[in-house]
Design a protein around this motif. Structure first.
Motif, short mmCIF file in Angstrom:
data_model
loop_
_atom_site.label_atom_id
_atom_site.label_comp_id
_atom_site.label_asym_id
_atom_site.label_seq_id
_atom_site.Cartn_x
_atom_site.Cartn_y
_atom_site.Cartn_z
N GLY A 44 -3.28 1.12 -1.67
CA GLY A 44 -3.65 -0.33 -2.43
C GLY A 44 -4.32 -0.13 -3.75
N SER A 45 -4.75 -1.24 -4.36
CA SER A 45 -5.46 -1.28 -5.77
C SER A 45 -6.47 -2.00 -5.83
N LEU A 46 -7.51 -1.69 -6.70
CA LEU A 46 -8.65 -2.07 -7.00
C LEU A 46 -8.85 -2.15 -8.32
N SER A 83 -2.78 3.20 -5.95
CA SER A 83 -2.42 4.53 -5.13
C SER A 83 -3.86 4.99 -4.54
N LEU A 84 -4.65 4.22 -4.01
CA LEU A 84 -5.81 4.46 -3.49
C LEU A 84 -5.86 5.50 -2.41
N LYS A 85 -6.62 6.51 -2.35
CA LYS A 85 -6.57 7.43 -1.06
C LYS A 85 -7.86 7.29 -0.33
N VAL A 110 -11.90 2.99 1.13
CA VAL A 110 -10.25 2.98 1.08
C VAL A 110 -10.04 3.46 2.82
N SER A 111 -9.36 2.51 3.45
CA SER A 111 -9.23 2.72 5.04
C SER A 111 -7.60 3.54 5.11
#
Length: 116
Positions: A16-18, A84-86, A114-115
């Protein structure tokens, strides 16, 4: 002195993105570079990215190609677009500003989780 306040943190799934934002108040004409650090639980604070007054950017290798730092000198803000969160990006993210006269100011931080 420069006062900094971050916003935009939260909980997001892997991939996801933030978008983090930081607004500066106070001695804004004394601001040189701005950027972001982060601190994960049990780890030392890590530099993430910096943007100069002229919008030149630098990133830690682990976020290159995924994070984008930008600066709005009119609104006295700096942003960090994180894609592209990890799970390993989970940390408290801190905005910083380096003063032309010397020294550095910090915001209180915003949590990014980030889950997997």
């Amino acid at each position: 002195q420069v006062q900094l306040v971050e916003s935009g943190g939260g909980l997001v799934q892997t991939g996801g993105s933030l978008r983090l934002s930081c607004v500066a108040n106070g001695s804004i004409l004394n601001i040189n570079n701005m950027g972001w650090y982060r601190q994960a639980p049990g780890k030392q604070r890590e530099w993430v990215a910096t943007v100069s007054r002229g919008s030149a950017t630098n990133y830690v290798d682990s976020v290159k190609g995924r994070f984008t730092i930008s600066r709005d000198n009119v609104k006295n803000m700096v942003h960090l677009q994180m894609n592209s969160l990890k799970p390993e990006d989970t940390a408290v993210y801190y905005c910083f500003a380096n003063r032309i006269s010397g020294g550095q100011d910090w915001g209180p931080g915003t949590q990014v989780t980030v889950s997997s």
